[in-house]
Design an enzyme around this catalytic site. Structure first.
Site, PDB file in Angstrom:
ATOM      1  N   HIS A 198     101.518  25.719  -2.984  1.00 50.05           N
ATOM      2  CA  HIS A 198     102.150  24.517  -3.522  1.00 50.05           C
ATOM      3  C   HIS A 198     102.881  23.704  -2.458  1.00 50.05           C
ATOM      4  O   HIS A 198     103.177  22.534  -2.668  1.00 50.05           O
ATOM      5  CB  HIS A 198     103.039  24.837  -4.731  1.00 50.05           C
ATOM      6  N   HIS A 260     103.017  29.562   3.012  1.00 50.82           N
ATOM      7  CA  HIS A 260     103.700  28.276   3.214  1.00 50.82           C
ATOM      8  C   HIS A 260     104.005  27.992   4.697  1.00 50.82           C
ATOM      9  O   HIS A 260     103.714  26.912   5.206  1.00 50.82           O
ATOM     10  CB  HIS A 260     105.020  28.224   2.433  1.00 50.82           C
ATOM     11  N   LYS A 358     116.035  34.626   1.967  1.00 45.04           N
ATOM     12  CA  LYS A 358     116.723  34.387   0.691  1.00 45.04           C
ATOM     13  C   LYS A 358     118.214  34.575   0.918  1.00 45.04           C
ATOM     14  O   LYS A 358     118.628  35.307   1.820  1.00 45.04           O
ATOM     15  CB  LYS A 358     116.259  35.395  -0.354  1.00 45.04           C
TER      16      LYS A 358
HETATM   17  C1  BG6 Z   1     107.148  30.680  -3.843  1.00 46.80           C
HETATM   18  C2  BG6 Z   1     107.744  32.023  -3.504  1.00 46.80           C
HETATM   19  O1  BG6 Z   1     105.835  30.583  -3.354  1.00 46.80           O
HETATM   20  O2  BG6 Z   1     107.931  29.640  -3.280  1.00 46.80           O
HETATM   21  C3  BG6 Z   1     109.198  32.086  -3.948  1.00 46.80           C
HETATM   22  O3  BG6 Z   1     106.996  33.042  -4.150  1.00 46.80           O
HETATM   23  C4  BG6 Z   1     109.980  30.908  -3.419  1.00 46.80           C
HETATM   24  O4  BG6 Z   1     109.791  33.309  -3.518  1.00 46.80           O
HETATM   25  C5  BG6 Z   1     109.258  29.599  -3.756  1.00 46.80           C
HETATM   26  O5  BG6 Z   1     111.270  30.926  -4.008  1.00 46.80           O
HETATM   27  C6  BG6 Z   1     109.955  28.415  -3.138  1.00 46.80           C
HETATM   28  O6  BG6 Z   1     109.339  27.218  -3.557  1.00 46.80           O
HETATM   29  P1  BG6 Z   1     110.107  25.833  -3.460  1.00 46.80           P
HETATM   30  O7  BG6 Z   1     109.078  24.812  -3.831  1.00 46.80           O
HETATM   31  O8  BG6 Z   1     111.244  25.893  -4.422  1.00 46.80           O
HETATM   32  O9  BG6 Z   1     110.579  25.694  -2.050  1.00 46.80           O
END
Ligand code: BG6
Length: 505
Positions: A198, A260, A358
């Site tokens: 994403h 990511h 985290k």
């Molecule tokens: C997800 C992870 O892919 O991305 C999560 O599994 C993480 O652990 C999340 O919190 C963060 O996404 P965003 O869009 O809030 O930065």
């Protein structure tokens, strides 16, 4: 010469609306569906980006009918949608919402789903087109894919398309991701498989390509002649929420570094694609991922950490081992940092420092190019004491935008040079707000545009980077850091050893 009306730029800006189709979501009662997918469907409907002939099908074990599912979809959209609530949009959508009850190993339920899809061809005119979204634990993939194969639901017959959307994690290492890829590819053809990362749906991440390839200003210095190092940070202030079961098995490197962060690295380091198409962009990203090198001394240049109790935003935060559902002796990492190289002419010798964690002090994702110092300064040393390295920072989130940091004269009667910043903020320059990543990606799936979806070879190349790290870390204790701190001390030492330090965003 008269302009061809079809080539008028305004025409090209017309929103693209998918062909009539159905979206089938497996795992409809899960967190992702409720917080992201269902709201994104509503947002697309609200923006007029769904075809008039559209159906949303939910599949889950729960003993529900269409009404209960519609209620869940409505609540999710009301709570989490980005765009304003409009009852008439929902009313129109609600007529296209259907539910099929069953478990994944239940042949009858899948026969019913296949039947429902055929029926919708007539009743909703969806033309037989359907995208299947697997928002389910990977362990369930084989069962669901086999059911789709058995019932013929995965078949692309002339005049209709069938696509599958796979959520990460794409396996847990190179071997399992290969197995998963083979399985998916045995049921769907490669161009019909959409792997969701994403981060690629985020506007600022796409803007990285605009910044680099639509301008003359940046690209000439975007290389090892001028760049000293690159820092890619994905920091989160949240803990693991209710996902202990998943996180215990996964850890920070598998959860976000493998996907990511490596995708951000690939977009930062890649060459200009021949054209802005799925094929060409993925080809360039893959070259980078294959060119990544790990440091020889992993002990010095790869750090994993785990948060201990601490304070965040004035509140006491528990340690990872105290979180609900976490093994009190857990060695899962909640922080990972590594120094990578990209062995290409453009980047040879430039360290790429990646970090994620985290319960860090704040939520921030950014890509920072740290430039070399000017080769010569015609000022007295004392005049430039406050001058740092020039930096170009792409702020992925929050405060989406770009910052350029450079030296400037301090007003006054002496020559003193100090760092200043020049900011571009999305919120200030554009009136329209950015679509959510899932909104953009769902739309692209329905349009069949795979530009923002990693190809399986990219996924495998990324695991090839992570596997040796995991292997090195196995049976080691993660380094402690207090919740609310910027990670373990070893991560600072890793940069300090080379005369650098992490940015404090
Ligand atoms: C997800 C992870 O892919 O991305 C999560 O599994 C993480 O652990 C999340 O919190 C963060 O996404 P965003 O869009 O809030 O930065």
């Amino acid at each position: 010469m008269t302009a061809n009306p079809l080539r008028d730029p305004r025409d090209r800006r017309l929103p693209r609306v998918p062909e009539p189709c159905a979206l089938v979501v497996f795992g409809i009662t899960g967190d992702l569906a409720r917080k992201k997918l269902l709201p994104a469907v509503y947002d697309l409907a609200n923006r007029g980006l769904l075809p008039t002939n559209f159906a949303l099908l939910g599949f889950a074990r729960r003993d529900w009918g269409d009404t209960e599912f519609a209620e869940l979809a409505r609540d999710s959209a009301r709570q989490h949608a980005r765009t304003p609530w409009r009852e008439e949009v929902w009313e129109r959508l609600a007529g296209s919402v259907h539910f099929v009850q069953g478990s994944f190993d239940d042949d009858n339920a899948f026969d019913e789903l296949a039947g429902a899809l055929s029926e919708l061809e007539g009743s909703h005119g969806i033309g037989g087109n359907a995208a299947f979204y697997l928002s389910i634990p990977p362990a369930m993939f084989p069962t669901v894919l086999k059911q789709m194969q058995r019932t013929g639901m995965a078949e692309n017959t002339p005049g209709r398309w069938r696509r599958v959307v796979v959520e990460k994690p794409f396996g847990t290492d190179l071997a399992s991701s290969r197995e998963l890829n083979e399985l998916v590819d045995s049921v769907f053809s490669a161009e019909d498989v959409f792997r969701i990362d994403h981060y690629l749906g985020k506007e600022t991440v796409q803007n990285l390509m605009a910044l680099r390839f639509a301008n003359e200003l940046f690209e000439p210095v975007w290389n090892g002649h001028h760049v000293d190092s690159v820092q890619i940070t994905m920091a989160e202030d949240v803990g693991i929420g209710g996902r202990a079961g998943f996180y215990e098995e996964t850890g920070a490197a598998r959860d976000v570094l493998q996907n990511h962060l490596l995708q951000l690295l690939a977009l930062t380091a890649m060459e200009e694609p021949v054209e802005f198409s799925a094929e060409e962009i993925r080809t360039e990203k893959l070259k980078v991922l294959r060119a990544i090198s790990l440091p020889e001394d992993l002990g010095a240049y790869a750090v994993r950490g785990q948060y201990q109790p601490g304070w965040l935003a004035g509140q006491r935060a528990p340690g990872y081992r105290q979180e609900d559902g976490v093994d009190p002796g857990s060695t899962t990492e909640t922080y990972a940092a590594v120094r990578l190289g990209v062995e290409t002419r453009r980047w040879a010798g430039v360290p790429f420092y990646l970090r994620t964690g985290k319960r860090l002090p704040r939520r921030v994702t950014e890509i920072a190019l740290v430039f070399k110092r000017a080769p010569h300064l015609p000022f007295a040393d004392t005049d430039t004491q406050e001058l740092g390295n020039n930096q170009l920072v792409v702020r992925v989130q929050p405060d989406e935008g770009v910052t350029l940091k450079f030296g400037s004269k301090v007003p006054g009667s002496v020559m003193e040079v100090r760092d200043v910043s020049m900011d571009f903020l999305y919120g200030e320059q554009f009136t329209e707000s950015s679509p959510e990543a899932y909104e953009r990606l769902l739309l692209d799936v329905l349009l069949g545009d795979a530009t923002l979806f990693p190809r399986n070879a990219e996924v495998e190349a990324s695991w090839a980077v992570i596997d040796p790290l995991e292997e090195f870390w196995r049976d080691t204790e993660p380094q402690p850091y207090r919740a609310g701190e910027w990670g373990p001390r070893a991560a600072d030492e890793m940069l300090a050893a080379e005369g650098r330090r992490w940015r404090r965003p």
